[in-house]
Design a protein around this motif. Sequence first.
Motif, PDB file in Angstrom:
ATOM      1  N   TYR A 177      14.243 -35.984   4.561  1.00 61.26           N
ATOM      2  CA  TYR A 177      14.612 -37.272   5.213  1.00 61.26           C
ATOM      3  C   TYR A 177      13.679 -38.474   4.816  1.00 61.26           C
ATOM      4  O   TYR A 177      13.787 -39.180   4.552  1.00 61.26           O
ATOM      5  CB  TYR A 177      16.032 -37.029   6.496  1.00 61.26           C
ATOM      6  CG  TYR A 177      16.531 -38.916   6.338  1.00 61.26           C
ATOM      7  CD1 TYR A 177      17.462 -39.464   5.888  1.00 61.26           C
ATOM      8  CD2 TYR A 177      15.158 -39.349   7.210  1.00 61.26           C
ATOM      9  CE1 TYR A 177      17.313 -40.749   6.498  1.00 61.26           C
ATOM     10  CE2 TYR A 177      16.176 -40.583   8.372  1.00 61.26           C
ATOM     11  CZ  TYR A 177      17.044 -41.211   7.184  1.00 61.26           C
ATOM     12  OH  TYR A 177      17.286 -42.900   7.159  1.00 61.26           O
ATOM     13  N   THR A 178      12.987 -37.563   6.187  1.00 60.53           N
ATOM     14  CA  THR A 178      11.462 -38.828   6.083  1.00 60.53           C
ATOM     15  C   THR A 178      10.872 -38.725   4.716  1.00 60.53           C
ATOM     16  O   THR A 178      10.643 -40.289   3.855  1.00 60.53           O
ATOM     17  CB  THR A 178      10.752 -38.640   7.221  1.00 60.53           C
ATOM     18  OG1 THR A 178      10.979 -38.172   8.679  1.00 60.53           O
ATOM     19  CG2 THR A 178       9.474 -39.402   7.154  1.00 60.53           C
ATOM     20  N   LEU A 179      10.677 -37.810   4.155  1.00 59.89           N
ATOM     21  CA  LEU A 179      10.692 -37.958   2.713  1.00 59.89           C
ATOM     22  C   LEU A 179      11.557 -38.716   1.955  1.00 59.89           C
ATOM     23  O   LEU A 179      10.731 -39.498   1.069  1.00 59.89           O
ATOM     24  CB  LEU A 179      10.119 -36.123   2.451  1.00 59.89           C
ATOM     25  CG  LEU A 179       9.303 -36.640   1.088  1.00 59.89           C
ATOM     26  CD1 LEU A 179       8.145 -37.706   0.840  1.00 59.89           C
ATOM     27  CD2 LEU A 179       9.728 -34.440   0.179  1.00 59.89           C
ATOM     28  N   GLY A 180      12.012 -38.532   2.287  1.00 57.77           N
ATOM     29  CA  GLY A 180      12.791 -39.267   0.889  1.00 57.77           C
ATOM     30  C   GLY A 180      13.345 -40.751   1.450  1.00 57.77           C
ATOM     31  O   GLY A 180      13.263 -41.957   0.434  1.00 57.77           O
ATOM     32  N   ALA A 211       2.259 -41.054   4.875  1.00 61.45           N
ATOM     33  CA  ALA A 211       1.189 -40.276   5.485  1.00 61.45           C
ATOM     34  C   ALA A 211       1.702 -39.479   6.477  1.00 61.45           C
ATOM     35  O   ALA A 211       1.228 -38.497   7.120  1.00 61.45           O
ATOM     36  CB  ALA A 211       0.529 -41.778   6.083  1.00 61.45           C
ATOM     37  N   LYS A 212       2.907 -40.135   7.369  1.00 66.88           N
ATOM     38  CA  LYS A 212       3.526 -38.854   8.253  1.00 66.88           C
ATOM     39  C   LYS A 212       3.569 -37.570   7.554  1.00 66.88           C
ATOM     40  O   LYS A 212       3.445 -36.681   8.807  1.00 66.88           O
ATOM     41  CB  LYS A 212       4.721 -39.535   9.188  1.00 66.88           C
ATOM     42  CG  LYS A 212       5.246 -38.531  10.050  1.00 66.88           C
ATOM     43  CD  LYS A 212       6.658 -39.593  10.530  1.00 66.88           C
ATOM     44  CE  LYS A 212       7.001 -38.207  11.490  1.00 66.88           C
ATOM     45  NZ  LYS A 212       8.540 -39.408  12.062  1.00 66.88           N
ATOM     46  N   CYS A 213       4.632 -38.091   6.289  1.00 61.30           N
ATOM     47  CA  CYS A 213       4.547 -36.333   5.681  1.00 61.30           C
ATOM     48  C   CYS A 213       3.440 -35.741   5.029  1.00 61.30           C
ATOM     49  O   CYS A 213       3.822 -34.528   4.603  1.00 61.30           O
ATOM     50  CB  CYS A 213       5.579 -37.012   4.286  1.00 61.30           C
ATOM     51  SG  CYS A 213       7.322 -36.794   4.888  1.00 61.30           S
ATOM     52  N   ALA A 214       2.421 -36.122   5.009  1.00 60.86           N
ATOM     53  CA  ALA A 214       1.605 -35.668   4.904  1.00 60.86           C
ATOM     54  C   ALA A 214       0.650 -34.778   5.387  1.00 60.86           C
ATOM     55  O   ALA A 214      -0.209 -34.189   5.635  1.00 60.86           O
ATOM     56  CB  ALA A 214       0.452 -37.161   3.857  1.00 60.86           C
ATOM     57  N   VAL A 215       1.684 -35.073   7.273  1.00 63.07           N
ATOM     58  CA  VAL A 215       0.427 -34.283   8.356  1.00 63.07           C
ATOM     59  C   VAL A 215       1.705 -33.018   8.502  1.00 63.07           C
ATOM     60  O   VAL A 215       0.552 -32.393   8.209  1.00 63.07           O
ATOM     61  CB  VAL A 215       0.762 -35.770   9.219  1.00 63.07           C
ATOM     62  CG1 VAL A 215       0.669 -34.465  10.754  1.00 63.07           C
ATOM     63  CG2 VAL A 215      -0.664 -36.911   9.208  1.00 63.07           C
ATOM     64  N   ILE A 267       7.255 -41.342  17.802  1.00 62.67           N
ATOM     65  CA  ILE A 267       7.897 -42.910  18.052  1.00 62.67           C
ATOM     66  C   ILE A 267       6.201 -43.807  17.126  1.00 62.67           C
ATOM     67  O   ILE A 267       6.458 -44.675  16.750  1.00 62.67           O
ATOM     68  CB  ILE A 267       7.257 -42.897  19.381  1.00 62.67           C
ATOM     69  CG1 ILE A 267       8.237 -42.569  19.927  1.00 62.67           C
ATOM     70  CG2 ILE A 267       7.255 -44.682  20.401  1.00 62.67           C
ATOM     71  CD1 ILE A 267      10.222 -42.691  19.834  1.00 62.67           C
ATOM     72  N   PRO A 268       5.047 -43.398  17.548  1.00 62.71           N
ATOM     73  CA  PRO A 268       3.644 -44.490  16.809  1.00 62.71           C
ATOM     74  C   PRO A 268       3.850 -45.166  15.673  1.00 62.71           C
ATOM     75  O   PRO A 268       3.815 -45.487  15.244  1.00 62.71           O
ATOM     76  CB  PRO A 268       2.450 -43.227  17.340  1.00 62.71           C
ATOM     77  CG  PRO A 268       3.014 -42.416  18.003  1.00 62.71           C
ATOM     78  CD  PRO A 268       4.241 -41.935  18.182  1.00 62.71           C
ATOM     79  N   PRO A 269       4.119 -44.207  14.563  1.00 63.65           N
ATOM     80  CA  PRO A 269       4.419 -44.988  13.405  1.00 63.65           C
ATOM     81  C   PRO A 269       5.097 -45.961  13.130  1.00 63.65           C
ATOM     82  O   PRO A 269       5.354 -46.845  12.414  1.00 63.65           O
ATOM     83  CB  PRO A 269       4.755 -42.803  12.284  1.00 63.65           C
ATOM     84  CG  PRO A 269       3.549 -42.231  13.107  1.00 63.65           C
ATOM     85  CD  PRO A 269       3.958 -42.145  14.699  1.00 63.65           C
ATOM     86  N   PHE A 270       7.038 -44.849  13.855  1.00 63.44           N
ATOM     87  CA  PHE A 270       7.913 -46.634  13.931  1.00 63.44           C
ATOM     88  C   PHE A 270       7.189 -47.626  14.711  1.00 63.44           C
ATOM     89  O   PHE A 270       8.153 -48.198  13.950  1.00 63.44           O
ATOM     90  CB  PHE A 270       8.701 -45.506  14.747  1.00 63.44           C
ATOM     91  CG  PHE A 270      10.290 -46.383  15.255  1.00 63.44           C
ATOM     92  CD1 PHE A 270      10.596 -46.385  14.007  1.00 63.44           C
ATOM     93  CD2 PHE A 270       9.990 -46.864  16.241  1.00 63.44           C
ATOM     94  CE1 PHE A 270      11.761 -47.327  13.976  1.00 63.44           C
ATOM     95  CE2 PHE A 270      11.195 -47.886  16.470  1.00 63.44           C
ATOM     96  CZ  PHE A 270      12.257 -47.984  14.933  1.00 63.44           C
ATOM     97  N   LEU A 271       6.979 -46.941  16.165  1.00 67.55           N
ATOM     98  CA  LEU A 271       6.529 -48.962  16.005  1.00 67.55           C
ATOM     99  C   LEU A 271       5.507 -49.663  15.297  1.00 67.55           C
ATOM    100  O   LEU A 271       5.472 -51.028  15.183  1.00 67.55           O
ATOM    101  CB  LEU A 271       5.853 -48.538  17.116  1.00 67.55           C
ATOM    102  CG  LEU A 271       6.284 -48.361  18.859  1.00 67.55           C
ATOM    103  CD1 LEU A 271       5.870 -47.643  19.900  1.00 67.55           C
ATOM    104  CD2 LEU A 271       7.563 -48.984  18.983  1.00 67.55           C
ATOM    105  N   LEU A 272       4.377 -48.982  14.677  1.00 65.39           N
ATOM    106  CA  LEU A 272       3.601 -49.522  14.006  1.00 65.39           C
ATOM    107  C   LEU A 272       4.758 -50.307  12.741  1.00 65.39           C
ATOM    108  O   LEU A 272       4.024 -51.520  12.505  1.00 65.39           O
ATOM    109  CB  LEU A 272       2.715 -48.676  13.509  1.00 65.39           C
ATOM    110  CG  LEU A 272       0.909 -49.268  12.100  1.00 65.39           C
ATOM    111  CD1 LEU A 272       0.867 -49.849  12.980  1.00 65.39           C
ATOM    112  CD2 LEU A 272       0.614 -47.855  11.894  1.00 65.39           C
ATOM    113  N   ALA A 273       5.267 -49.566  11.934  1.00 66.55           N
ATOM    114  CA  ALA A 273       6.024 -50.339  10.824  1.00 66.55           C
ATOM    115  C   ALA A 273       6.935 -50.749  11.291  1.00 66.55           C
ATOM    116  O   ALA A 273       7.060 -52.289  11.177  1.00 66.55           O
ATOM    117  CB  ALA A 273       6.764 -49.724  10.219  1.00 66.55           C
TER     118      ALA A 273
END
Length: 242
Positions: free
Chosen positions: A112-115, A169-173, A195-201
Amino acid sequence: MTSLEKPTEDDTAHDSRAVTEAALFEAFGGVRGMVETVLPGLLFVSIFTINKNLHQSAIAALVVSLLLVAVRLVRRDTVKHAFSGVFGVAFGVVFAMMTGNAKDFYLPGMLYTLGLALAYIVTTLAGVPLIGLMLGPVFKENLSWRTRNPGRKKAYAKASWAWGLILLAKCAVLFPLYWWADTTQLGWVLIALKIPPFLLAVWLTWVFLAKAPAPIDVFAEMEAQEAEEKAREQAARGESAS
């Protein structure tokens, strides 16, 4: 109105930022939405780390998701974020139970994240950035930003690029970890990256929109147009009667 009563540019900018913050809070669920997103996965990986029991871990995650929805229903709160969490956990439970591989509990969410990352990028390239489609109704501007507010469309495009690239970037990890790490390692990394990527976005979205032109309230425009038409009709009836 005196000069003291007139809103200053700082007041207008502050109001715009406050409206943007409130809209983002509503759209993305705020602190409670983040808790509802993290808690089921955290419970799954915690229990699995302790006893390595897939069934107990999956059932516990599903039960807590359902409880979060029940609490919102009892309080008559918005349930969209809690329901999305239930569906995500349910799909994860089904995948993991079918394959017998505990790591598959995380696979639907990763896909879902990738999509979603691809959706942000593709819609932006197509000229209809996904963030604008999501936030337009919240700001009562609908799709007016596409043709009538180019500065706002540009801000939505920047925000959608930010979301897309951050999620990629999250998916790449996560995807390499899905293949090479064990379940507990993948689970704890995934929880750490919730949470951190979400907060950054969200923060970048706020920065872009706070600097953008104000939204065009199309609902207020429609109401004004209806009032104007009623006034014309009343005036026409008055002339006919006279």
